[in-house]
Design a protein around this motif. Structure first.
Motif, short mmCIF file in Angstrom:
data_model
loop_
_atom_site.label_atom_id
_atom_site.label_comp_id
_atom_site.label_asym_id
_atom_site.label_seq_id
_atom_site.Cartn_x
_atom_site.Cartn_y
_atom_site.Cartn_z
N TYR A 1 0.80 -1.21 0.00
CA TYR A 1 0.00 0.00 0.00
C TYR A 1 0.83 1.26 0.00
N LYS A 2 2.14 1.11 0.13
CA LYS A 2 3.03 2.26 0.24
C LYS A 2 2.98 3.15 -1.01
N LYS A 3 2.58 2.57 -2.13
CA LYS A 3 2.56 3.31 -3.39
C LYS A 3 1.59 4.49 -3.37
N PHE A 4 0.63 4.48 -2.45
CA PHE A 4 -0.36 5.56 -2.39
C PHE A 4 0.11 6.74 -1.55
N TYR A 5 1.31 6.63 -0.94
CA TYR A 5 1.76 7.62 0.03
C TYR A 5 3.11 8.18 -0.37
N ARG A 6 3.11 9.22 -1.17
CA ARG A 6 4.36 9.84 -1.58
C ARG A 6 5.13 10.38 -0.37
N ALA A 7 4.39 10.92 0.61
CA ALA A 7 5.03 11.56 1.76
C ALA A 7 5.91 10.57 2.53
N PHE A 8 5.55 9.29 2.54
CA PHE A 8 6.30 8.31 3.32
C PHE A 8 7.70 8.10 2.77
N GLY B 1 -6.70 9.07 7.64
CA GLY B 1 -5.58 9.74 7.03
C GLY B 1 -5.96 10.95 6.20
N ALA B 2 -7.06 11.63 6.58
CA ALA B 2 -7.51 12.79 5.82
C ALA B 2 -7.22 14.10 6.54
N GLY B 3 -6.58 14.04 7.68
CA GLY B 3 -6.23 15.27 8.38
C GLY B 3 -7.32 15.74 9.33
N GLU B 4 -7.00 16.80 10.05
CA GLU B 4 -7.92 17.35 11.04
C GLU B 4 -9.05 18.13 10.37
N TYR C 1 0.11 9.54 7.56
CA TYR C 1 0.43 10.25 6.33
C TYR C 1 -0.81 10.27 5.43
N TRP C 2 -0.94 11.36 4.66
CA TRP C 2 -2.10 11.48 3.78
C TRP C 2 -1.81 10.79 2.45
N PRO C 3 -2.74 10.01 1.93
CA PRO C 3 -2.57 9.45 0.58
C PRO C 3 -2.42 10.56 -0.46
N ASP C 4 -1.74 10.27 -1.53
CA ASP C 4 -1.43 11.27 -2.55
C ASP C 4 -2.68 11.93 -3.14
N LEU D 1 4.30 7.05 29.19
CA LEU D 1 3.86 6.08 28.20
C LEU D 1 4.42 6.42 26.82
N LEU D 2 5.05 5.45 26.18
CA LEU D 2 5.57 5.63 24.84
C LEU D 2 4.74 4.78 23.88
N ARG D 3 4.29 5.40 22.76
CA ARG D 3 3.37 4.73 21.84
C ARG D 3 4.02 4.53 20.47
N LEU D 4 3.87 3.33 19.93
CA LEU D 4 4.37 2.97 18.61
C LEU D 4 3.21 2.48 17.76
N GLY D 5 2.97 3.14 16.63
CA GLY D 5 1.83 2.81 15.79
C GLY D 5 2.22 2.08 14.51
N PHE D 6 1.21 1.48 13.87
CA PHE D 6 1.41 0.67 12.67
C PHE D 6 0.43 1.14 11.60
N ALA D 7 0.86 1.08 10.34
CA ALA D 7 0.04 1.60 9.25
C ALA D 7 0.22 0.76 8.00
N ILE D 8 -0.69 0.93 7.05
CA ILE D 8 -0.61 0.15 5.82
C ILE D 8 0.51 0.63 4.91
N TYR D 9 1.13 1.78 5.23
CA TYR D 9 2.28 2.19 4.43
C TYR D 9 3.59 1.66 5.00
N HIS D 10 3.54 0.83 6.02
CA HIS D 10 4.72 0.07 6.43
C HIS D 10 4.85 -1.12 5.48
N ASP D 11 6.08 -1.40 5.05
CA ASP D 11 6.29 -2.50 4.12
C ASP D 11 5.84 -3.83 4.72
N ARG D 12 5.34 -4.69 3.84
CA ARG D 12 4.89 -6.01 4.29
C ARG D 12 6.04 -6.83 4.89
#
Length: 390
Positions: free
Chosen positions: A2-9, A220-223, A30-33, A367-378
């Motif tokens: 899914y990383k292809k949709f996110y230029r910012a990443f 991922g559409a922003g505030e 990150y916002w999709p392109d 507390l330290l937080r680590l998140g996961f997203a579809i723009y992380h490589d498989r």
């Protein structure tokens, strides 16, 4: 995938390593392109149509957004989804519907997001408002304790998060608790940390509970684009009400304050709709590519399992099972992990160490937080997180 949709990443911030791993994605995805063209289209529509833009926005764009949200949550009536720039505005509008001169008893937990927590603390300064907070720990008995109190007391409002913002833990059985709520109690579910991350089916409580969320996090559409689903046949009359609430009758205002039988009952006033355009563009992108909430959730679950396997072999002093806050990692968890570092100083130091290894995350006190997203490589194993502790 899914990383292809996110230029910012693929474009690291100025002065940052090109291998930046963005794990603050439980807060700001990150916002999709496609959102760039969407913002430009909003500018074109607003600049060219001027005041006439309200027609397409209210007749086309808002219904399209409501329909997309309703499909995501399995809600039967999209016209019952109110919108506002933030969830606080919607929740406060709901609070304003209760009589200001009568007792108001509110049931909640001690793990709600800052805006609701602060608002309740301020309201508690009033003599007629009483708040009961059920401790979220231990999670294994939270559902039983919360529901027992709900049916024991005379509560007019119950409010709880589907996914707790400070841990990622899912409130066990919350939707079923809402199904069985007392008739007199209004029930609100804060779904922000679960919406468009975990599959959510609200069909059984569509006419029993309010549900709030928005576009800032997992969509991922922003505030700026939030919503609240409203039970059908709702007769509440918010004291906090704006001109959008009678936008359908502006030419025939009678001077009295009336409320519609749809989302306009909880409408406010003028807002920036660029985020509406961005959200619609993302919904359309995902529809076109066959990306569903279920696929997103499964993708992230697989990423979390890879992270846990790497973590278990790393021997890190804080990023380990002992410090990980969880209840049910496979079935009852959101899309981020939270580690209790025991002190704010430890968390701040660890965050700085991670940033030095090109890993972005965030923290809340200890507390330290680590998140996961579809723009992380498989194939991402998250070894970058653990550094020399591998």
């Amino acid at each position: 995938m899914y990383k292809k949709f996110y230029r910012a990443f693929s474009q690291a911030p100025s002065g940052s390593p090109s291998s930046m791993l963005h794990m603050a994605c439980h807060s700001h995805h990150y916002w999709p392109d496609v959102t760039l063209e969407a913002v430009q289209q909003y500018w074109q529509d607003a600049a060219l149509l001027a005041d006439d833009k309200w027609g397409p926005i209210f007749q086309e764009k808002i219904p399209a957004w409501q329909s997309a949200v309703a499909r995501a949550l399995n809600l039967p009536d999209a016209s019952q989804i109110a919108i506002a720039p933030n969830t606080h505005e919607l929740v406060y509008r709901l609070l304003s519907a209760f009589p200001i001169d009568k007792p108001l008893q509110i049931l909640t937990t001690d793990g709600e997001f800052y805006s609701f927590t602060r608002q309740l603390q301020r309201l508690e300064e009033l003599p007629n408002i009483q708040v009961t907070r059920i401790p979220k720990h231990p999670f294994s008995t939270l559902a039983e304790r919360f529901e027992r109190e709900l049916h024991t007391g005379n509560y007019q409002l119950a409010y709880a998060s589907l996914v707790f913002f400070d841990s990622g833990v899912v409130f066990p059985e919350l939707i079923r608790i809402a199904e069985r709520k007392p008739t007199q109690a209004q029930f609100v579910i804060d779904g922000y940390h679960g919406f468009f991350a975990r599959p959510i089916d609200l069909s059984s409580i569509a006419d029993k509970a309010f549900f709030t969320a928005g576009s800032y996090k997992y969509l991922g559409a922003g505030e700026g684009m939030c919503f609240m689903s409203i039970p059908r046949h709702c007769t509440l009359r918010p004291l906090n009400t704006g001109w959008f609430a009678e936008i359908a009758e502006l030419e025939n205002c009678s001077g009295s304050v009336s409320y519609g039988d749809n989302w306009l009952r909880f409408a406010g006033a003028t807002m920036d709709y660029s985020c509406l355009y961005k959200g619609l563009a993302i919904f359309e992108l995902f529809r076109r590519e066959g990306i569903t909430v279920e696929k997103i959730h499964n993708y992230v679950l697989a990423a979390q399992q890879r992270f846990l396997r790497t973590m278990d072999s790393a021997g890190h002093p804080f990023l380990n099972r002992e410090h990980l806050i969880h209840h049910d990692l496979e079935h009852g968890h959101g899309h981020f992990f939270t580690f209790d570092c025991h002190s704010a100083e430890n968390a701040e130091k660890l965050q700085s160490e991670l940033k030095a290894r090109a890993v972005l995350c965030d923290r809340r006190q200890q507390l330290l937080r680590l998140g996961f997203a579809i723009y992380h490589d498989r194939e991402e194993t998250y070894q970058q997180v653990f550094g020399s502790y591998e």
